[in-house]
Design a protein around this motif. Structure first.
Motif, mmCIF file in Angstrom:
data_model
loop_
_atom_site.group_PDB
_atom_site.id
_atom_site.type_symbol
_atom_site.label_atom_id
_atom_site.label_comp_id
_atom_site.label_asym_id
_atom_site.label_seq_id
_atom_site.Cartn_x
_atom_site.Cartn_y
_atom_site.Cartn_z
ATOM 1 N N PHE A 1 0.823 -1.256 -0.097
ATOM 2 C CA PHE A 1 -0.144 -0.081 0.055
ATOM 3 C C PHE A 1 0.816 1.141 -0.095
ATOM 4 C CE2 PHE A 1 -2.829 3.317 1.837
ATOM 5 C CZ PHE A 1 -3.799 3.297 1.050
ATOM 6 N N TRP A 2 1.955 1.076 0.664
ATOM 7 C CA TRP A 2 2.822 2.357 0.742
ATOM 8 C C TRP A 2 4.115 2.567 -0.250
ATOM 9 C CZ3 TRP A 2 0.608 5.624 3.229
ATOM 10 C CH2 TRP A 2 -0.445 5.509 4.296
ATOM 11 N N VAL A 3 4.310 1.320 -1.224
ATOM 12 C CA VAL A 3 5.228 1.268 -1.925
ATOM 13 C C VAL A 3 5.106 2.231 -3.178
ATOM 14 C CG1 VAL A 3 6.330 -0.220 -3.665
ATOM 15 C CG2 VAL A 3 5.931 -1.152 -1.411
ATOM 16 N N GLN A 4 6.097 2.720 -3.541
ATOM 17 C CA GLN A 4 5.977 3.878 -4.869
ATOM 18 C C GLN A 4 7.064 3.122 -5.799
ATOM 19 O OE1 GLN A 4 7.884 7.451 -3.248
ATOM 20 N NE2 GLN A 4 5.791 7.981 -2.541
ATOM 21 N N LEU A 5 6.486 3.021 -6.975
ATOM 22 C CA LEU A 5 7.270 2.586 -7.946
ATOM 23 C C LEU A 5 7.779 3.468 -9.019
ATOM 24 C CD1 LEU A 5 8.112 -0.017 -9.873
ATOM 25 C CD2 LEU A 5 5.595 0.154 -10.919
ATOM 26 N N SER A 6 8.759 3.642 -9.474
ATOM 27 C CA SER A 6 9.271 4.954 -10.316
ATOM 28 C C SER A 6 9.867 4.438 -11.332
ATOM 29 C CB SER A 6 9.885 5.837 -9.571
ATOM 30 O OG SER A 6 11.190 5.631 -9.048
ATOM 31 N N LEU A 7 9.974 5.059 -12.420
ATOM 32 C CA LEU A 7 10.704 4.609 -13.652
ATOM 33 C C LEU A 7 11.389 6.122 -14.230
ATOM 34 C CD1 LEU A 7 11.200 2.689 -15.980
ATOM 35 C CD2 LEU A 7 9.417 3.506 -17.107
ATOM 36 N N LYS A 8 12.501 6.226 -14.029
ATOM 37 C CA LYS A 8 13.476 7.384 -14.779
ATOM 38 C C LYS A 8 13.821 7.044 -16.109
ATOM 39 C CE LYS A 8 14.860 8.373 -9.692
ATOM 40 N NZ LYS A 8 16.101 8.230 -8.804
ATOM 41 N N GLU A 9 12.980 7.560 -16.826
ATOM 42 C CA GLU A 9 13.513 7.533 -18.233
ATOM 43 C C GLU A 9 14.967 8.218 -18.437
ATOM 44 O OE1 GLU A 9 10.270 8.934 -20.765
ATOM 45 O OE2 GLU A 9 8.881 7.716 -19.864
ATOM 46 N N LYS A 10 15.049 9.231 -17.981
ATOM 47 C CA LYS A 10 16.348 9.755 -18.341
ATOM 48 C C LYS A 10 16.793 10.435 -16.996
ATOM 49 C CE LYS A 10 16.061 9.787 -22.862
ATOM 50 N NZ LYS A 10 16.280 8.796 -23.597
ATOM 51 N N GLY A 11 18.036 10.506 -16.717
ATOM 52 C CA GLY A 11 18.840 11.042 -15.629
ATOM 53 C C GLY A 11 19.232 9.930 -14.436
ATOM 54 N N GLY A 12 18.940 8.602 -14.402
ATOM 55 C CA GLY A 12 19.111 7.471 -13.858
ATOM 56 C C GLY A 12 20.540 7.210 -14.209
ATOM 57 N N PRO A 13 20.967 5.950 -13.594
ATOM 58 C CA PRO A 13 22.230 5.439 -13.881
ATOM 59 C C PRO A 13 22.265 4.722 -15.455
ATOM 60 C CG PRO A 13 21.449 4.860 -11.607
ATOM 61 C CD PRO A 13 20.491 5.367 -12.320
ATOM 62 N N VAL A 14 21.014 4.196 -15.658
ATOM 63 C CA VAL A 14 20.808 3.763 -16.907
ATOM 64 C C VAL A 14 19.385 4.292 -17.496
ATOM 65 C CG1 VAL A 14 22.143 1.391 -16.445
ATOM 66 C CG2 VAL A 14 19.544 1.834 -15.879
ATOM 67 N N GLU A 15 19.149 3.824 -18.720
ATOM 68 C CA GLU A 15 17.826 4.401 -19.261
ATOM 69 C C GLU A 15 16.715 3.489 -18.895
ATOM 70 O OE1 GLU A 15 15.823 4.391 -23.659
ATOM 71 O OE2 GLU A 15 18.053 4.077 -23.698
ATOM 72 N N ASN A 16 15.590 4.116 -18.402
ATOM 73 C CA ASN A 16 14.611 3.595 -17.994
ATOM 74 C C ASN A 16 14.705 2.657 -16.679
ATOM 75 O OD1 ASN A 16 12.543 4.222 -20.040
ATOM 76 N ND2 ASN A 16 12.649 2.338 -20.980
ATOM 77 N N TYR A 17 15.457 3.493 -15.720
ATOM 78 C CA TYR A 17 15.911 2.924 -14.056
ATOM 79 C C TYR A 17 14.313 2.692 -13.474
ATOM 80 C CZ TYR A 17 18.447 2.972 -9.855
ATOM 81 O OH TYR A 17 19.186 2.686 -8.912
ATOM 82 N N LEU A 18 14.386 1.710 -13.158
ATOM 83 C CA LEU A 18 13.298 1.108 -12.180
ATOM 84 C C LEU A 18 13.440 0.909 -10.991
ATOM 85 C CD1 LEU A 18 10.133 0.299 -12.742
ATOM 86 C CD2 LEU A 18 11.009 -1.880 -13.082
ATOM 87 N N THR A 19 12.850 1.710 -10.234
ATOM 88 C CA THR A 19 12.909 1.380 -8.652
ATOM 89 C C THR A 19 11.527 1.213 -7.823
ATOM 90 O OG1 THR A 19 12.928 3.766 -8.133
ATOM 91 C CG2 THR A 19 15.039 2.800 -8.574
ATOM 92 N N LEU A 20 11.742 0.512 -6.656
ATOM 93 C CA LEU A 20 10.753 0.533 -5.711
ATOM 94 C C LEU A 20 11.105 1.194 -4.293
ATOM 95 C CD1 LEU A 20 9.950 -3.395 -6.160
ATOM 96 C CD2 LEU A 20 8.192 -1.372 -6.697
#
Length: 158
Positions: free
Chosen positions: A106-125
């Protein structure tokens, strides 16, 4: 992403292993051939016996590196379990203990950084005071698809 029942998701991520057995044999064979070409000029001389150990060592090093890469890629994986009560991500690297992260979905945030992350489409929880990377060995396109699928699953559980 597989579903069992209406409130349980399990995801098993593995890297692509692009070179099969045929490719492995071809690489080793072509390398042996190209390493042996310079030896034609020294056939029948004592120099040949001086160069043969280096040829064998180079082929062995290539074989070892390819086999080590293959076993490491086969051992590497990530397993994500998602239920209404908990999300658990286990990263299983080769030759080291697994790393586990758990949080309340319920409190988890899923994010996808298309640019600006260590790699393209950097996916984090993000949750439970930590941010973890998901699918580090996937291609950018696969991470984008995974983001969409996981967003849908999280919305379904909430």
């Amino acid at each position: 992403m597989s579903t069992t029942g209406s409130a349980h998701y399990r995801l098993d991520l593995r890297p692509n292993i692009s070179m099969g057995n045929r490719g492995f044999v071809r690489v080793i064979s072509l390398s042996a051939l190209f390493l042996a070409l310079p030896l034609i000029g020294v056939l029948g001389t004592p120099v040949l016996w001086g160069l043969l150990p280096f040829l064998g060592l180079a082929l062995w090093a290539l074989w070892y590196a390819l086999m080590r890469n293959r076993t490491d890629r086969e051992a590497l994986r990530e397993v994500l379990h998602l239920t209404r009560e908990q999300i658990e991500l286990t990263h299983i690297p080769p030759r080291t203990p697994p790393q586990t992260w758990q949080a309340n979905p319920f409190w988890v945030q899923l994010s996808l950084k298309e640019k600006g992350g260590p790699v393209e489409n950097y996916l984090t929880l993000r949750g439970a005071g930590r941010e973890v990377e998901l699918g580090r060995f996937l291609s950018p396109e696969e991470r984008a698809i995974l983001h969409d699928d996981l967003s849908r699953a999280l919305r379904h559980l909430r």
